[in-house]
Design a protein around this motif. Sequence first.
Motif, PDB file in Angstrom:
ATOM      1  N   HIS A  81      -6.629   6.062   2.199  1.00  0.00           N
ATOM      2  CA  HIS A  81      -6.277   4.759   2.746  1.00  0.00           C
ATOM      3  C   HIS A  81      -7.502   3.887   3.055  1.00  0.00           C
ATOM      4  CE1 HIS A  81      -4.644   2.387   6.270  1.00  0.00           C
ATOM      5  NE2 HIS A  81      -3.660   2.211   5.412  1.00  0.00           N
ATOM      6  N   LEU A 133       0.852  -1.196   0.000  1.00  0.00           N
ATOM      7  CA  LEU A 133       0.000   0.000   0.000  1.00  0.00           C
ATOM      8  C   LEU A 133       0.880   1.234   0.000  1.00  0.00           C
ATOM      9  CD1 LEU A 133      -2.786  -0.516   2.699  1.00  0.00           C
ATOM     10  CD2 LEU A 133      -3.101  -0.233   0.237  1.00  0.00           C
ATOM     11  N   ASP A 155       2.129  -2.332   4.484  1.00  0.00           N
ATOM     12  CA  ASP A 155       1.644  -0.952   4.534  1.00  0.00           C
ATOM     13  C   ASP A 155       2.799   0.017   4.771  1.00  0.00           C
ATOM     14  OD1 ASP A 155       0.082   1.255   4.602  1.00  0.00           O
ATOM     15  OD2 ASP A 155      -1.321   0.518   6.119  1.00  0.00           O
ATOM     16  N   LEU A 158      -9.070   0.676   0.853  1.00  0.00           N
ATOM     17  CA  LEU A 158      -9.080  -0.682   1.420  1.00  0.00           C
ATOM     18  C   LEU A 158     -10.494  -1.268   1.438  1.00  0.00           C
ATOM     19  CD1 LEU A 158      -6.468  -0.337   4.275  1.00  0.00           C
ATOM     20  CD2 LEU A 158      -6.424  -2.047   2.446  1.00  0.00           C
ATOM     21  N   THR A 185      -5.255  -0.581   8.832  1.00  0.00           N
ATOM     22  CA  THR A 185      -5.305  -1.553   7.737  1.00  0.00           C
ATOM     23  C   THR A 185      -5.716  -2.920   8.262  1.00  0.00           C
ATOM     24  OG1 THR A 185      -3.648  -0.357   6.493  1.00  0.00           O
ATOM     25  CG2 THR A 185      -3.912  -2.673   5.930  1.00  0.00           C
ATOM     26  N   VAL A 192      -1.058  -8.339   7.950  1.00  0.00           N
ATOM     27  CA  VAL A 192      -0.616  -6.962   7.679  1.00  0.00           C
ATOM     28  C   VAL A 192       0.796  -6.789   8.235  1.00  0.00           C
ATOM     29  CG1 VAL A 192      -1.053  -4.511   8.133  1.00  0.00           C
ATOM     30  CG2 VAL A 192      -2.963  -6.077   7.676  1.00  0.00           C
TER      31      VAL A 192
END
Length: 249
Positions: free
Chosen positions: A100, A93, A119, A104, A147, A157
């Motif tokens: 953001h 990302l 991220d 998502l 996230t 993540v």
Amino acid sequence: MNSSPNGRWSRSSHDGVRVTTTRPIAVLGGTGPQGFGLALRWAQAGETVIVGSRDAKRAQDAAERIKQRAGANARISGDENAAACAAADLLVLTIPFEGHAALLKQLKPAIRPGSIVIDATVPLAASVGGRATRTLGVWQGSAAQQTAELVPQGVSVVAAFQNVGAEVLNAQGPVDCDVIVCSDDPNASQIVRSLASRIAGVRAIDGGKLENARILEQITALLIGLNIRHKGHSGIRITGLPAVAYDSQ
Ligand SMILES: NC(=O)c1ccc[n+]([C@@H]2O[C@H](COP(=O)([O-])OP(=O)(O)OC[C@H]3O[C@@H](n4cnc5c(N)ncnc54)[C@H](OP(=O)(O)O)[C@@H]3O)[C@@H](O)[C@H]2O)c1
């Protein structure tokens, strides 16, 4: 050698062997300087990279520019963000914080089970008209933790690359920076450290749990301030750890 979550193999740099992941890397927002620089570095290292964008043509143009720099054999293509997600399970990302959460939510159905979302987002106050030398408070603690709340279940993540500037990524020569990698999934963290160490000059370091992303994101605001004050392109190096703590090639 380390097993990836989906059973494919990647080699640890500790084997002393040049590593190539078998997994395509989709860099979402890869038309901007940060994503473009990461995509360029991985393409130069022989990885398979898909540049993602809200506009497929813009992504393809960026991929073409990367190919011109990385060479005709570079495995690089461009596509709309959702299509890039659907074609890869390593997702990076690199979009501004203001887009953001919305991006998502939009991409959620396209993110494959077992994917790793890396991220690099920094919640700079500049996102809401404030200073780039300050960060915004994020309810979850950090952009990366936000996230983690927004991805489908079973997706890991990993926070990384917040402290490597686009200018150095897009310049020639090795990148004189360490990359601290934080995640609650140790296997995903190892895979991302291997990926980070594919960038010439980068040493990747296990930075522990995802909650430490809050600190990585704050450091970026400090680095931006240093760049303004001293007119440079700062990065970080961590000293004093045993050699085994550094993933590098
Ligand atoms: N630049 C740096 O040196 C640096 C260093 C460390 C971390 N970062 C972080 O990395 C991220 C990207 O930085 P950057 O400088 O490359 O950012 P950027 O140029 O502002 O944006 C990158 C790309 O994101 C897409 N985008 C823009 N607004 C969006 C929105 N509202 N929703 C969805 N996509 C959007 C755009 O691609 P399309 O229009 O093609 O979709 C754009 O090219 C940021 O979170 C930044 O804090 C940057």
